[in-house]
Structures are given as structure tokens and as C-alpha cells.
Design a protein around this motif. Structure first.
Motif, PDB file in Angstrom:
ATOM      1  N   GLY A  44       2.616   1.566  -3.338  1.00  0.00           N
ATOM      2  CA  GLY A  44       1.644   1.936  -4.362  1.00  0.00           C
ATOM      3  C   GLY A  44       1.315   3.409  -4.330  1.00  0.00           C
ATOM      4  N   ILE A  45       1.122   3.953  -3.124  1.00  0.00           N
ATOM      5  CA  ILE A  45       0.816   5.381  -2.990  1.00  0.00           C
ATOM      6  C   ILE A  45       2.007   6.223  -3.466  1.00  0.00           C
ATOM      7  N   THR A  96      -1.468  -0.893  -4.567  1.00  0.00           N
ATOM      8  CA  THR A  96      -2.350  -0.455  -3.489  1.00  0.00           C
ATOM      9  C   THR A  96      -3.546  -1.389  -3.370  1.00  0.00           C
ATOM     10  N   ILE A 111       0.840  -1.208   0.000  1.00  0.00           N
ATOM     11  CA  ILE A 111       0.000   0.000   0.000  1.00  0.00           C
ATOM     12  C   ILE A 111       0.872   1.254   0.000  1.00  0.00           C
TER      13      ILE A 111
END
Length: 179
Positions: free
Chosen positions: A22-23, A170, A19
């Protein structure tokens, strides 16, 4: 019959990192799209820096280990020269990078399509499939405008690729948390 090849505990551990990564990929992608020339030149400078670091390391090793080897010294020289030339001529570096990225996107696209079919029994596998198709399209776009649009397309296309990878990472992270 689907055999779960993924360790659920490992996936849960991976989820938070996925996550966050991904961000960060999405943010980097947005910056590269909004400022494509800056993104392109930044990518060239990162690669130039890596070449220079590799050249310095190779020089050290050549002097330490391969003192009588012209090949080791030549390789160090080529690494350093390439890095310096990329810093001095970043626009030409972006054009060259555009061709290399086209090859990368073709290879990445095909390998991502392969991975999508490995993920197929899992929810969200179609995002990986979409990512693979997008990789192939990005490769085509890199070739079509070359060399004239290289300075802009490198930043935009790498930005789009980062965003799609970021969305998949994400999404995968949130799905892994549910296990």
C-alpha cells in the motif's frame, strides 16, 4: 448472519505485505501525479518492454516447438512489432493506452463495487466502495479528454488509482493486524 469467509491467520500474515504494498502504491501514485507526462511515458515503456519480452519468448517457442507454424511466428512478430512501436511512438501509445485504461477502469470499478459488498460486514468496507466509484469516474475522465489530454491524464489517473488502492491496502493491513 455473517459467515467469516476469511482465515484470521492468513489475514495476519497478509497484513504486513498489504501495508508495504500500500505504501509503495501511494508513493508510485504521488510520483505519477506530480510528473504526469513522465508517468504516462513510463507506463507506455513498461508495457512496451513486456510486449518485447513476450515476443522474444514467443519467438523462441515458435522456433523450438512450432517450426512449421506460421501462426506462432506471426504472433511473435506482432508482439515484437507492438513493443517496438510503443517505444518509437510513446505519445500515440499513451493515447491508445488511454482508451484501454478507460475500459480497464470501468471493469475494475464494477468488480471493486462487487467486492465492496462482499467486504460489507468488515470495518472499512466503504473504502472499497469508494475505490469502485472512483474507478468508474476515472474511466469516464479517460474518455472525456481523449485523445488530446492522454499524455497527461494517463499519468494522473493511474496515479490517483494507485493512491486509492494504496490507502485501501494499507488500511486493510492495519485492520488485519488487529485480528
Amino acid at each position: 448472519m455473517f459467515i467469516n469467509r476469511f482465515d484470521n491467520d492468513l489475514l495476519k500474515e497478509f497484513s504486513t505485505l498489504s501495508i508495504i504494498s500500500g505504501i509503495l502504491f501511494i508513493i508510485a501514485g504521488l510520483i505519477a501525479i506530480v510528473y504526469p507526462v513522465v508517468g504516462s511515458i513510463s507506463i507506455v515503456f513498461v508495457i512496451a518492454t513486456l510486449f518485447i519480452i513476450a515476443g522474444i519468448v514467443k519467438s523462441y517457442l515458435a522456433f523450438k516447438v512450432h517450426r512449421n507454424s506460421a501462426g506462432g511466428l506471426f504472433k511473435a512478430f506482432i508482439l515484437l512489432l507492438t513493443g517496438i512501436l510503443l517505444f518509437v511512438y510513446p505519445v500515440a501509445g499513451a493515447a491508445t493506452l488511454a482508451i484501454l485504461l478507460a475500459v480497464y477502469f470501468f471493469i475494475d470499478g464494477f468488480s471493486t463495487l462487487y467486492m465492496a459488498f462482499e467486504f460489507r460486514p468488515l470495518r472499512g468496507w466503504w473504502l472499497q466502495l469508494l475505490n469502485g466509484v472512483l474507478g468508474l469516474l476515472l474511466g469516464v475522465l479517460m474518455i472525456v479528454g481523449w485523445p488530446f489530454s492522454s499524455l497527461v491524464t494517463v499519468g494522473i489517473i493511474v496515479g490517483v488509482s494507485f493512491i486509492v488502492d494504496g490507502i485501501f491496502m494499507t488500511y486493510t493491513g492495519f485492520e488485519a493486524k488487529k485480528l
